[in-house]
Design a protein around this motif. Structure first.
Motif, PDB file in Angstrom:
ATOM      1  N   HIS A  77       0.823  -1.209   0.000  1.00  0.00           N
ATOM      2  CA  HIS A  77       0.000   0.000   0.000  1.00  0.00           C
ATOM      3  C   HIS A  77       0.858   1.260   0.000  1.00  0.00           C
ATOM      4  O   HIS A  77       0.350   2.360  -0.225  1.00  0.00           O
ATOM      5  N   SER A 131      -4.546  -0.596  -2.229  1.00  0.00           N
ATOM      6  CA  SER A 131      -5.206   0.451  -1.443  1.00  0.00           C
ATOM      7  C   SER A 131      -5.727  -0.138  -0.133  1.00  0.00           C
ATOM      8  O   SER A 131      -6.237  -1.258  -0.110  1.00  0.00           O
ATOM      9  N   VAL A 132      -5.573   0.606   0.950  1.00  0.00           N
ATOM     10  CA  VAL A 132      -6.089   0.176   2.249  1.00  0.00           C
ATOM     11  C   VAL A 132      -6.899   1.309   2.866  1.00  0.00           C
ATOM     12  O   VAL A 132      -6.613   2.491   2.641  1.00  0.00           O
ATOM     13  N   ALA A 133      -7.906   0.927   3.651  1.00  0.00           N
ATOM     14  CA  ALA A 133      -8.775   1.928   4.267  1.00  0.00           C
ATOM     15  C   ALA A 133      -8.222   2.445   5.585  1.00  0.00           C
ATOM     16  O   ALA A 133      -8.364   3.621   5.918  1.00  0.00           O
ATOM     17  N   ASP A 134      -7.578   1.540   6.350  1.00  0.00           N
ATOM     18  CA  ASP A 134      -7.083   1.930   7.667  1.00  0.00           C
ATOM     19  C   ASP A 134      -6.005   0.958   8.137  1.00  0.00           C
ATOM     20  O   ASP A 134      -5.640   0.020   7.414  1.00  0.00           O
ATOM     21  N   SER A 135      -5.513   1.168   9.377  1.00  0.00           N
ATOM     22  CA  SER A 135      -4.438   0.328   9.900  1.00  0.00           C
ATOM     23  C   SER A 135      -4.893  -1.112  10.112  1.00  0.00           C
ATOM     24  O   SER A 135      -4.085  -2.046  10.023  1.00  0.00           O
ATOM     25  N   GLU A 172      -6.814  -2.854   8.166  1.00  0.00           N
ATOM     26  CA  GLU A 172      -6.663  -3.532   6.870  1.00  0.00           C
ATOM     27  C   GLU A 172      -5.187  -3.775   6.565  1.00  0.00           C
ATOM     28  O   GLU A 172      -4.833  -4.774   5.940  1.00  0.00           O
ATOM     29  N   ASN A 232      -3.558  -7.484   5.635  1.00  0.00           N
ATOM     30  CA  ASN A 232      -2.681  -7.719   4.485  1.00  0.00           C
ATOM     31  C   ASN A 232      -1.302  -8.196   4.936  1.00  0.00           C
ATOM     32  O   ASN A 232      -0.685  -9.052   4.302  1.00  0.00           O
TER      33      ASN A 232
END
Length: 262
Positions: free
Chosen positions: A105, A111-115, A117, A121
């Motif tokens: 990311h 793409s990640v939404a927040d920590s 996620e 990953n």
């Protein structure tokens, strides 16, 4: 006398050179004798001293202790370099590649939404990287050299990712009570006591995990509290002109309860 030029300030390359000189001809006999196994405990002790500096919120102490840990890393790398297996640069190269691989990311197009996620990953990539095909593989990969409480917590967290966990603390508390009963029974029957005690401790770590308490730090705090209260009990006994070892337990318990109220 070895060929060495003193400086006002030194850097990482200087540290690597100093360690090589200490290990080389004309260097230090003690350093030259060291092996991986010989300094294994030193590495652990230095890491714990870093933790102590963090707990003390002492930046000056932290700087010093981080240097001691860095020395252990450089020293172990020097041993491997002498054996022709790898050197410090290979260590740096390996961790750089790991960080790049596990942060797609940042260094890729993921793409990640927040920590949260990010962590999902990270675990997926770690399993791929280490060839872990089953959930059991992730449990057995937890280092056996970790302090037992931390290892138990880490194993439990990995089991949770397989869905093997209670929905809340109530289940963990029930299990703790169950294990306590089994320990009492084992003591009465004088059989499997250590096994049942281990189960109780493992269950206690589960409770700590649910209430978001570090089991190692929690036990450390409890130990420090015990020492503090013990010291006060001893002082009360001295004020009475008595030796704790000569007092009946009932009287010591009374002093202990008195101290708890202060």
């Amino acid at each position: 006398m070895i060929d060495f030029v003193r400086k006002e300030t030194y850097g990482l390359n200087d540290l690597k050179n100093i360690v090589a000189l200490l290990r080389g001809p004309g260097g230090c006999p003690w350093d030259a004798e060291q092996t991986h196994e010989g300094i294994r405990r030193d590495l652990l002790e230095e890491c714990y001293e870093v933790v102590e500096a963090i707990n003390q919120k002492n930046s000056e102490h932290l700087q010093e202790e981080l240097g001691d840990v860095l020395l252990q890393v450089v020293f172990l790398s020097q041993l491997e370099q002498e054996a022709g297996r790898f050197d410090f640069e290979a260590v740096a190269d390996g961790i750089c590649k790991k960080l790049i691989f596990r942060h797609p990311h940042v260094f890729g197009d993921v793409s990640v939404a927040d920590s949260a996620e990010v962590l999902v990953n990270w675990d997926k990539l770690k399993r791929e990287e280490k060839g872990q095909e089953t959930y059991t593989d992730t449990l057995t990969s937890v280092a056996t050299s970790l302090p037992a409480l931390w290892r138990a917590e880490k194993v439990q967290k990995k089991a949770k990712k397989a869905g093997f966990d209670w929905p809340d603390a109530a289940g963990a508390l029930d299990k703790l009570s169950e294990e306590l009963d089994e320990l009492k029974e084992a003591i009465d029957q004088n059989t499997n006591v250590e096994e049942e005690l281990g189960d109780l401790l493992f269950a206690a770590v589960n409770v700590a995990r649910f209430v978001k308490a570090d089991p190692e730090q929690t036990l450390t705090a409890a130990t420090e509290k015990f020492i503090s209260r013990f010291a006060k009990v001893e002082e009360l006994a001295r004020q009475q002109g008595r030796d704790m070892a000569q007092m009946p337990l009932s009287e010591l318990d009374r002093l202990w309860e008195q101290v708890k109220l202060t």
